[in-house]
Scaffold this motif. Sequence first.
Motif, PDB file in Angstrom:
ATOM      1  N   ARG A 184      19.515  -0.124  -8.598  1.00  9.09           N
ATOM      2  CA  ARG A 184      18.464   0.321  -9.494  1.00  9.09           C
ATOM      3  C   ARG A 184      17.947   1.690  -9.021  1.00  9.09           C
ATOM      4  O   ARG A 184      18.305   2.158  -7.949  1.00  9.09           O
ATOM      5  CB  ARG A 184      17.294  -0.669  -9.501  1.00  9.09           C
ATOM      6  N   MET A 185      17.092   2.288  -9.794  1.00  6.71           N
ATOM      7  CA  MET A 185      16.451   3.534  -9.359  1.00  6.71           C
ATOM      8  C   MET A 185      15.373   3.225  -8.322  1.00  6.71           C
ATOM      9  O   MET A 185      15.273   3.877  -7.298  1.00  6.71           O
ATOM     10  CB  MET A 185      15.854   4.235 -10.564  1.00  6.71           C
ATOM     11  N   LEU A 186      14.547   2.210  -8.617  1.00  7.64           N
ATOM     12  CA  LEU A 186      13.513   1.757  -7.680  1.00  7.64           C
ATOM     13  C   LEU A 186      13.536   0.241  -7.662  1.00  7.64           C
ATOM     14  O   LEU A 186      13.405  -0.402  -8.703  1.00  7.64           O
ATOM     15  CB  LEU A 186      12.130   2.257  -8.118  1.00  7.64           C
ATOM     16  N   PHE A 187      13.672  -0.336  -6.465  1.00 10.25           N
ATOM     17  CA  PHE A 187      13.690  -1.790  -6.295  1.00 10.25           C
ATOM     18  C   PHE A 187      12.599  -2.160  -5.305  1.00 10.25           C
ATOM     19  O   PHE A 187      12.569  -1.669  -4.176  1.00 10.25           O
ATOM     20  CB  PHE A 187      15.057  -2.244  -5.785  1.00 10.25           C
ATOM     21  N   LEU A 188      11.673  -3.020  -5.740  1.00  5.66           N
ATOM     22  CA  LEU A 188      10.558  -3.470  -4.912  1.00  5.66           C
ATOM     23  C   LEU A 188      10.681  -4.970  -4.713  1.00  5.66           C
ATOM     24  O   LEU A 188      10.438  -5.743  -5.648  1.00  5.66           O
ATOM     25  CB  LEU A 188       9.222  -3.133  -5.579  1.00  5.66           C
ATOM     26  N   ASN A 189      11.059  -5.389  -3.528  1.00  7.53           N
ATOM     27  CA  ASN A 189      11.313  -6.794  -3.221  1.00  7.53           C
ATOM     28  C   ASN A 189      10.171  -7.328  -2.364  1.00  7.53           C
ATOM     29  O   ASN A 189       9.989  -6.909  -1.225  1.00  7.53           O
ATOM     30  CB  ASN A 189      12.656  -6.905  -2.481  1.00  7.53           C
ATOM     31  N   HIS A 190       9.371  -8.258  -2.938  1.00  5.95           N
ATOM     32  CA  HIS A 190       8.242  -8.859  -2.236  1.00  5.95           C
ATOM     33  C   HIS A 190       7.294  -7.782  -1.688  1.00  5.95           C
ATOM     34  O   HIS A 190       6.969  -7.754  -0.491  1.00  5.95           O
ATOM     35  CB  HIS A 190       8.715  -9.777  -1.117  1.00  5.95           C
ATOM     36  N   CYS A 191       6.858  -6.920  -2.576  1.00  4.51           N
ATOM     37  CA  CYS A 191       5.940  -5.832  -2.212  1.00  4.51           C
ATOM     38  C   CYS A 191       4.582  -6.053  -2.869  1.00  4.51           C
ATOM     39  O   CYS A 191       4.458  -6.801  -3.843  1.00  4.51           O
ATOM     40  CB  CYS A 191       6.518  -4.481  -2.641  1.00  4.51           C
ATOM     41  N   ASN A 192       3.573  -5.375  -2.344  1.00  6.35           N
ATOM     42  CA  ASN A 192       2.219  -5.510  -2.866  1.00  6.35           C
ATOM     43  C   ASN A 192       1.510  -4.162  -2.879  1.00  6.35           C
ATOM     44  O   ASN A 192       1.760  -3.314  -2.021  1.00  6.35           O
ATOM     45  CB  ASN A 192       1.402  -6.481  -2.000  1.00  6.35           C
ATOM     46  N   GLN A 193       0.635  -3.996  -3.851  1.00  3.56           N
ATOM     47  CA  GLN A 193      -0.213  -2.804  -3.965  1.00  3.56           C
ATOM     48  C   GLN A 193       0.646  -1.529  -3.983  1.00  3.56           C
ATOM     49  O   GLN A 193       0.574  -0.695  -3.082  1.00  3.56           O
ATOM     50  CB  GLN A 193      -1.225  -2.755  -2.825  1.00  3.56           C
ATOM     51  N   ILE A 194       1.428  -1.398  -5.034  1.00  2.00           N
ATOM     52  CA  ILE A 194       2.318  -0.252  -5.216  1.00  2.00           C
ATOM     53  C   ILE A 194       1.871   0.517  -6.455  1.00  2.00           C
ATOM     54  O   ILE A 194       1.588  -0.077  -7.502  1.00  2.00           O
ATOM     55  CB  ILE A 194       3.785  -0.694  -5.387  1.00  2.00           C
ATOM     56  N   VAL A 195       1.832   1.848  -6.351  1.00  7.84           N
ATOM     57  CA  VAL A 195       1.512   2.713  -7.481  1.00  7.84           C
ATOM     58  C   VAL A 195       2.638   3.732  -7.648  1.00  7.84           C
ATOM     59  O   VAL A 195       3.043   4.382  -6.677  1.00  7.84           O
ATOM     60  CB  VAL A 195       0.180   3.464  -7.282  1.00  7.84           C
ATOM     61  N   VAL A 196       3.151   3.849  -8.873  1.00  6.07           N
ATOM     62  CA  VAL A 196       4.112   4.895  -9.214  1.00  6.07           C
ATOM     63  C   VAL A 196       3.488   5.693 -10.352  1.00  6.07           C
ATOM     64  O   VAL A 196       3.200   5.139 -11.411  1.00  6.07           O
ATOM     65  CB  VAL A 196       5.470   4.310  -9.632  1.00  6.07           C
ATOM     66  N   GLN A 197       3.266   6.987 -10.132  1.00  5.35           N
ATOM     67  CA  GLN A 197       2.457   7.776 -11.071  1.00  5.35           C
ATOM     68  C   GLN A 197       3.039   9.164 -11.277  1.00  5.35           C
ATOM     69  O   GLN A 197       3.465   9.836 -10.335  1.00  5.35           O
ATOM     70  CB  GLN A 197       1.026   7.881 -10.533  1.00  5.35           C
ATOM     71  N   GLY A 198       3.069   9.586 -12.555  1.00  3.98           N
ATOM     72  CA  GLY A 198       3.296  10.975 -12.896  1.00  3.98           C
ATOM     73  C   GLY A 198       4.730  11.450 -12.996  1.00  3.98           C
ATOM     74  O   GLY A 198       4.995  12.500 -13.573  1.00  3.98           O
ATOM     75  N   LEU A 199       5.678  10.722 -12.456  1.00  4.55           N
ATOM     76  CA  LEU A 199       7.047  11.209 -12.293  1.00  4.55           C
ATOM     77  C   LEU A 199       7.865  11.129 -13.573  1.00  4.55           C
ATOM     78  O   LEU A 199       7.573  10.354 -14.479  1.00  4.55           O
ATOM     79  CB  LEU A 199       7.760  10.412 -11.201  1.00  4.55           C
ATOM     80  N   THR A 200       8.949  11.908 -13.603  1.00  3.91           N
ATOM     81  CA  THR A 200      10.037  11.721 -14.558  1.00  3.91           C
ATOM     82  C   THR A 200      11.164  11.009 -13.820  1.00  3.91           C
ATOM     83  O   THR A 200      11.556  11.419 -12.722  1.00  3.91           O
ATOM     84  CB  THR A 200      10.538  13.067 -15.099  1.00  3.91           C
ATOM     85  N   ILE A 201      11.683   9.930 -14.416  1.00  5.28           N
ATOM     86  CA  ILE A 201      12.732   9.122 -13.777  1.00  5.28           C
ATOM     87  C   ILE A 201      13.860   8.971 -14.778  1.00  5.28           C
ATOM     88  O   ILE A 201      13.641   8.489 -15.891  1.00  5.28           O
ATOM     89  CB  ILE A 201      12.183   7.749 -13.355  1.00  5.28           C
ATOM     90  N   ASN A 261       0.830  -1.202   0.000  1.00  5.40           N
ATOM     91  CA  ASN A 261       0.000   0.000   0.000  1.00  5.40           C
ATOM     92  C   ASN A 261       0.869   1.260   0.000  1.00  5.40           C
ATOM     93  O   ASN A 261       0.837   2.072   0.936  1.00  5.40           O
ATOM     94  CB  ASN A 261      -0.951   0.001   1.199  1.00  5.40           C
ATOM     95  N   VAL A 262       1.636   1.431  -1.066  1.00  5.06           N
ATOM     96  CA  VAL A 262       2.549   2.566  -1.201  1.00  5.06           C
ATOM     97  C   VAL A 262       2.249   3.279  -2.515  1.00  5.06           C
ATOM     98  O   VAL A 262       2.055   2.642  -3.556  1.00  5.06           O
ATOM     99  CB  VAL A 262       4.025   2.117  -1.174  1.00  5.06           C
ATOM    100  N   VAL A 263       2.238   4.617  -2.460  1.00  7.08           N
ATOM    101  CA  VAL A 263       2.075   5.456  -3.650  1.00  7.08           C
ATOM    102  C   VAL A 263       3.249   6.418  -3.726  1.00  7.08           C
ATOM    103  O   VAL A 263       3.570   7.097  -2.747  1.00  7.08           O
ATOM    104  CB  VAL A 263       0.756   6.252  -3.607  1.00  7.08           C
ATOM    105  N   ILE A 264       3.907   6.462  -4.889  1.00  7.89           N
ATOM    106  CA  ILE A 264       4.941   7.462  -5.165  1.00  7.89           C
ATOM    107  C   ILE A 264       4.459   8.232  -6.388  1.00  7.89           C
ATOM    108  O   ILE A 264       4.355   7.662  -7.474  1.00  7.89           O
ATOM    109  CB  ILE A 264       6.307   6.809  -5.430  1.00  7.89           C
ATOM    110  N   SER A 265       4.157   9.511  -6.221  1.00  8.13           N
ATOM    111  CA  SER A 265       3.472  10.225  -7.292  1.00  8.13           C
ATOM    112  C   SER A 265       3.932  11.671  -7.363  1.00  8.13           C
ATOM    113  O   SER A 265       4.746  12.131  -6.556  1.00  8.13           O
ATOM    114  CB  SER A 265       1.960  10.167  -7.057  1.00  8.13           C
ATOM    115  N   GLY A 266       3.375  12.384  -8.335  1.00 11.38           N
ATOM    116  CA  GLY A 266       3.638  13.814  -8.460  1.00 11.38           C
ATOM    117  C   GLY A 266       4.216  14.175  -9.806  1.00 11.38           C
ATOM    118  O   GLY A 266       4.352  13.354 -10.711  1.00 11.38           O
ATOM    119  N   GLU A 267       4.605  15.447  -9.929  1.00 12.30           N
ATOM    120  CA  GLU A 267       5.156  15.977 -11.170  1.00 12.30           C
ATOM    121  C   GLU A 267       6.665  16.182 -11.094  1.00 12.30           C
ATOM    122  O   GLU A 267       7.245  16.774 -11.996  1.00 12.30           O
ATOM    123  CB  GLU A 267       4.475  17.307 -11.498  1.00 12.30           C
TER     124      GLU A 267
END
Length: 517
Positions: free
Chosen positions: A222-239, A190-196
């Motif tokens: 890596r830039m983002l590493f998700l190890n055994h995670c659930n319900q993750i949203v990444v929205q809107g960003l420049t990476i 249950n993690v959200v990483i978002s924005g402009e």
Amino acid sequence: MKTSILWINSRSVVIERIKAGKYKTKNKYQIYLNGAFLNESDKVVQSINQLTPNTFYSLEIKDGEKNEKIDFQTKQEYVTLDITEFGAKGDGIHDDTLCIQTAINCCPKNSRVYIPKGIYKITTLFLKSDLQIELEKDAILLADSDQSKYPILPGTIESYDEREDYNLGSWEGNPLPAYASIITGVNVSNVVISGEGTLDGGASFDNWWSYKREKGMPFRPRMLFLNHCNQIVVQGLTIKNSPSWTLHPYFSNDLKFIDLKIENPDHSPNTDGLDPESCKNVDIIGVYFSVGDDCIAVKSGKIYMGSKFKIPCENITIRNCYMEKGHGAVTIGSEMAGGVKNLLVKDCLFYDTDRGLRIKTRRGRGKDAILDQIIFEDIDMEEVKTPFVINSFYFCDPDGHTEYVRTKEVLPVDERTPVIKFLAFRNIKAYHCHFAALFLYGLPEKKIEKVELSNIEVTYAKHAQAGYPAMMEELNPVSKMGLYANNIKELILKDVVITGALQEPLQIINVDTYKKE
């Protein structure tokens, strides 16, 4: 044409214009919020940010043909934690890692960690469950290039009773020690990483891209590493400027990557855009990729991880994305010993990638390396060197050039033999190609079970380059090659038009059942 709400939280909403185009809409449209003009867009997937929590909004879409109105309510939010109140400077000089990590650790449920305008120098940030992070426009998280400041994630740690092990680090399908990624999540949900804002890995040939790893040293982060995670949203960003793979979800489920821009220089090494590995229920929607390796690479581990856990990548949807400059637009493998099934790629644009679809497998990946229900629909490609590649003899890694991998002779089928079942390609236009239109090569002892090609149109560049359509032994460079199909049980062609091939446009070899309409 219809507009739907794709995703919503307390501060943002994302809309998707159904059947309006591929990544870009055919015509620009205007967005009004509560009666006031907000902006004009030509994106099929469009984020609307800077909203207020628990608030009713009226959204109106005008495109000159039809006006649509959508009412919605944002989600609730308890508190906002501004990282500057925790001591973060945002001057691009001070190390703000500890200040931001403190805000993350202190954030209660249904709340937000807010990163305002500024350049925040960091190393590794660790996520926790029930967290929302928002980067304001012109907010930049800039990774420090000093490798000595990064923690290390061990590959495996043996359990006390010596019966199991705990896996943290990973590199290209094996449990190996790696530097903790710029943003790291381990067993969180249950993690959200978002924005402009922007996540900038700070990588260049002065640091990570020329990193010379010696024996025993960790691999690049890596830039983002998700190890055994659930319900993750990444929205809107420049990476951008990732040290290696940009986004790497690993044994994780229920993930959404929405309306992102992922940019790495086209000559940067191993900078894949997004690599879901042994993941389930992944949506990749409205994402722009321009990278130095594969744009999207779907994986499930090398033989150790695949045979041990037998967890495929499955239920993957890739829609309304734009991919350019990468080696492959959408790649499957080569580390996919756990298999890949139920992959849908739809309404996408591929431009100037080496390959469109790229399947990389070979003997030794194992009997659990099963590919099935791989569907590509409604895709436009331009300047793609070879639009379709299925390579059952992929030669990278130490064993890749062995006689066992390279031979085209029939070998016994055993526990090392991978399987390719059903693949379909429908309504696809590929213009100004170079090497070959389609290169499909199965194993002689375990043929590809079924390939369906329907409504396919391919043309070639006027001054087409010559090159290798696949990374396998005993190939010669080709230019303007048509369809090459070898070792397939059932091949169905319906309305396949290849214009401008220099030789016979259809080379059908060792195909048991061949239907052409």
